[in-house]
Design an enzyme around this catalytic site. Structure first.
Site, mmCIF file in Angstrom:
data_model
loop_
_atom_site.group_PDB
_atom_site.id
_atom_site.type_symbol
_atom_site.label_atom_id
_atom_site.label_comp_id
_atom_site.label_asym_id
_atom_site.label_seq_id
_atom_site.Cartn_x
_atom_site.Cartn_y
_atom_site.Cartn_z
ATOM 1 C CE LYS A 109 5.889 -18.513 5.025
ATOM 2 N NZ LYS A 109 5.128 -18.608 3.785
ATOM 3 C CE LYS A 283 8.549 -24.715 11.082
ATOM 4 N NZ LYS A 283 8.386 -25.923 10.266
ATOM 5 C CE LYS A 307 6.507 -13.647 3.054
ATOM 6 N NZ LYS A 307 5.186 -14.217 2.888
ATOM 7 C CB CYS A 401 17.832 1.358 -36.275
ATOM 8 S SG CYS A 401 18.892 1.517 -34.826
ATOM 9 C CB CYS A 404 21.939 4.215 -36.823
ATOM 10 S SG CYS A 404 21.413 2.644 -37.547
ATOM 11 C CB CYS A 425 24.009 1.026 -35.670
ATOM 12 S SG CYS A 425 22.803 1.337 -34.363
HETATM 13 S S1 IVH Z 1 5.321 -24.356 9.581
HETATM 14 C C1 IVH Z 1 2.102 -23.805 12.831
HETATM 15 N N1 IVH Z 1 7.348 -24.474 7.904
HETATM 16 O O1 IVH Z 1 3.809 -21.153 5.179
HETATM 17 C C2 IVH Z 1 3.117 -23.566 11.772
HETATM 18 N N2 IVH Z 1 5.303 -23.567 7.125
HETATM 19 O O2 IVH Z 1 2.043 -19.213 7.018
HETATM 20 C C3 IVH Z 1 2.778 -24.199 10.494
HETATM 21 N N3 IVH Z 1 5.346 -22.898 4.757
HETATM 22 O O3 IVH Z 1 0.984 -22.113 4.071
HETATM 23 C C4 IVH Z 1 3.638 -23.867 9.362
HETATM 24 N N4 IVH Z 1 7.425 -23.487 4.358
HETATM 25 O O4 IVH Z 1 2.532 -24.159 4.051
HETATM 26 C C5 IVH Z 1 6.064 -24.113 8.084
HETATM 27 N N5 IVH Z 1 9.222 -24.683 6.535
HETATM 28 C C6 IVH Z 1 7.935 -24.316 6.712
HETATM 29 C C7 IVH Z 1 7.162 -23.755 5.661
HETATM 30 C C8 IVH Z 1 5.847 -23.388 5.917
HETATM 31 C C9 IVH Z 1 6.330 -22.968 3.848
HETATM 32 C C10 IVH Z 1 3.989 -22.363 4.503
HETATM 33 C C11 IVH Z 1 2.870 -23.211 5.012
HETATM 34 C C12 IVH Z 1 1.740 -22.251 5.225
HETATM 35 C C13 IVH Z 1 2.441 -20.962 5.469
HETATM 36 C C14 IVH Z 1 2.270 -20.579 6.916
#
Ligand code: IVH
Length: 669
Positions: A109, A283, A307, A401, A404, A425
């Protein structure tokens, strides 16, 4: 070459560089092709096309960004922070699809700015920010300047319309360079790559955007223009074939365990990736399944962002204290109201040095952004909200310092303020002893950092002089230390004993006087002949010595006027450390290089150009900038250029740094 074939060639190199990450020509060669195309197009304007790589730079500044309605909305992702969240997601997916196991596509991400690119018959026609997901801002002119966004797709049968979705980021290395440049110009630094990327895309003047090292990474399609795929992973492969940069850190996997493995593996490599990520995305891979699962409010049911803990957090500065490092550098450290950052509680963060405190303008009671990335020491990034800022809230570098009490000195041109009590020191003890014992100093074999750690931690030794006190450091005391067999204790003890007999030059170097390295110590020893003459010399007399300027002379004087240093020296001598003294040198042979002319070119391995110049000049030699018949020697280092060719042409002697040093040694004999 024709304009069109130049364009194709440049596009191919872009593809190799940005998509395959495997460039086949050097940057200079690429720039040449680029220049050639530019020249051709300006000589024959009718040859120019809007999607030529030369059309990336610039465009006119806008008053505001026009609005763009996305053909398909840009939705967001649901977030998961725990493994249970992920397990729940996988369970819901399997239940909805009524299957035991589901295949997922896994991706990083990216932590940047979401954008959408529109391609019309393979030509880039529009780029937009996400906005509220339905309507974004038209940033076409800005995005056109991003080199990793292809202006033409590579496929031979592009769809009539294609919406490419991805993220604009700045690679870490580029970000560092960018901030270094800001620093040099005395301009404000960017807080982090994401802010810098977002700010750059939202620039109204595309010429400014063109100067920012932006990158694009694609992760999906909006409107696919009728192209049909079975799996998301195939979409990414196809995009790569079209010349769109997709992440190489992508995979497919089945089952919870494999998802979590990917999350963990990428976490381990997170700091080594070229770009910042804030998690991974899972996904459902089959597009038919995705469709079946659909959306809940604004997020897909088929995807999840898992995250990583945030690397930045806000907290209050309770105070700013100063820490003395092993080498005497004083580092301002912010004491913070404890806060969780990057998965750990942080209550201190470094402010690096006095200039940083001023530049970031951090005061006690301010609310600040703290960053902790990987194993890096937490740091204060910027002030988020100023506190009451009474005079007592302002940071002042102490004059003495805190460990010292010695005077704190800051040499012009150096970032760090330092404690001048190096030899005694407590903060610098270990360093002082290690340096004293090092090979080029008194050369006590076997006295390494593990041993010194123990000797100091157990309070056996406080200063180098204690090493020579038989009551403190003897075979019995040494054999009590961890990992010290009797035999090694005897060896170390014998090495200490042997080191008692040394030379004046080594002894002077071993004292660790600031700015007195091995060569200067040798010069001082040769010049004064006796220790007491050196210790009593005035700054003026000290400056008679080669390479000793006002800064070094002052530092030597300061060292010998500190009573605690003199006491340690006295103890060293009563402990048996001795050397042969001699007469003062009759004055240096100034003219060994008299009448000789040198040219310096390239980077020398261990001395700077200024230092090399000084070495030559101080022996009567002349240093000039260009090679001619009058030059006697060309000193060439790494990446020497034209001057080297010229020297060969004229048959002038070319030497390297080692040879130069050999000549100097000869001259100084
Ligand atoms: S898919 C319908 N893949 O995350 C799904 N989003 O909350 C669409 N983002 O601002 C998003 N890396 O730009 C997807 N590998 C990734 C991603 C990604 C970063 C960001 C995206 C958006 C946010 C989504």
């Amino acid at each position: 070459m024709s304009a069109e074939s130049l364009r194709r060639e440049i596009e191919t190199h872009n593809y190799r560089y940005y998509v395959l990450d495997a460039p086949t020509i050097p940057d200079a060669e690429y720039d040449k092709l680029f220049r050639e195309l530019g020249e051709l197009e300006s000589a024959y304007p009718e040859l120019a096309t809007p999607d030529s790589p030369t059309q990336r730079v610039g465009g006119v500044p806008l008053a505001e960004f026009p609005k763009v309605v996305h053909r398909t909305p840009m939705l967001s992702l649901n977030n998961a922070f725990t493994e249970e969240d992920v397990a729940g997601f996988d369970r819901r997916v399997r239940e909805a699809l009524d299957r035991d196991a589901v295949e997922y596509a896994l991706e990083p991400k990216f932590d940047g700015l979401a954008i959408s690119l529109l391609y019309d018959h393979g030509r880039f026609v529009q780029g937009a920010t996400r906005g509220d997901g339905y309507t974004g801002e038209d940033a076409t002119a800005n995005l056109r300047t991003v080199r990793s966004i292809p202006l033409r797709l590579r496929g031979s049968q592009p769809p009539a319309l294609l919406e490419v979705r991805g993220e604009i980021v700045i690679f870490r290395a580029d970000f560092q360079r960018m901030n270094a440049r800001q620093r040099e110009r005395g301009e404000k630094e960017f807080v982090n790559p994401r802010n810098a990327a977002a700010g750059s895309v939202r620039q109204l003047d595309p010429r400014l955007t063109a100067q920012r090292p932006l990158r694009f990474l694609a992760y999906g399609l909006g409107d696919s223009g009728g192209a049909s795929f079975e799996r998301h992973s195939e979409v990414l492969d196809w995009m790569a074939d079209q010349g769109l940069p997709v992440p190489s850190e992508r995979a497919t996997a089945t089952g919870l365990r494999e998802l979590l493995d990917f999350h963990r593996r990428l976490a381990d490599r997170r700091d080594r990736l070229p770009y910042a990520i804030d998690g991974v995305v899972y996904k459902v891979n089959r597009l038919a399944d995705q469709q079946m699962l659909g959306f809940v409010s604004r997020a897909p049911r088929f995807a999840l962002a898992h995250k990583y803990p945030a690397e930045e957090a806000l907290t209050e500065v309770i105070g700013i204290e100063v820490q003395v490092g092993r080498s005497g550098a004083l580092t301002p450290v912010a004491r913070l109201k404890p806060v969780s950052v990057g998965g750990a509680t942080v209550s201190n963060a470094t402010l690096h040095n006095e200039d940083e405190v001023r530049k970031k303008d951090v005061w006690r009671r301010d609310v600040v952004v703290v960053r902790r990335a990987g194993d890096v020491i937490p740091e204060v990034v910027s002030v988020s909200q100023a506190g009451p800022r009474e005079p007592s809230d302002r940071f002042e570098m102490p004059r003495a310092c805190p460990v010292c009490g010695s005077e704190v000195i800051r040499i012009e041109g150096e970032a760090a303020a330092r404690c001048s009590g190096g030899l005694f020191c407590p903060a610098q003890r270990k360093q002082a002893i290690l340096h004293f014992a090092s090979r080029r100093a008194l050369d006590i074999q076997g006295l390494g950092d593990k041993l010194v750690d123990q000797l100091v931690d157990r309070a056996v030794v406080e200063t180098p002089a204690d090493l020579y006190q038989d009551k403190k450091v003897n075979v019995a005391a040494l054999s009590e230390l961890d990992h010290m067999a009797e035999k090694s204790a005897e060896n170390v003890h014998a090495a200490i004993d042997r080191s008692r007999r040394t030379t004046l030059a080594r002894f002077v170097y071993a004292l660790g006087i600031r700015n007195v390295g091995e060569a200067t110590a040798a010069d001082l020893a040769r010049h004064f002949g006796s220790f007491d003459r050196l210790a009593l010399a005035s700054e003026e007399e000290l400056q008679q010595v080669r390479d000793v300027g006002p800064v070094v002379a002052a530092s030597i004087r300061r060292f010998f006027t500190e009573p605690r240093n003199l006491e340690i020296i006295r103890q060293l001598r009563t402990g048996g450390v001795h050397w042969e003294e001699g007469a003062p040198a009759p004055g240096r042979k100034a003219g060994a290089f008299a009448g000789k002319t040198f040219v310096l070119t390239g980077t020398l391995p261990s001395v700077t150009r200024e230092e090399a110049q000084e070495l030559i000049k101080s022996r009567g030699g002349k240093v000039v900038g260009s090679v001619s018949k009058k030059v006697n020697f060309v000193v060439a280092g790494e990446e020497a250029g034209n001057k080297l060719d010229k020297a060969h042409e004229l048959g002038i002697a070319v030497i390297d740094e080692t040879e130069l040093k050999r000549m100097i040694e000869g001259a100084d004999k």
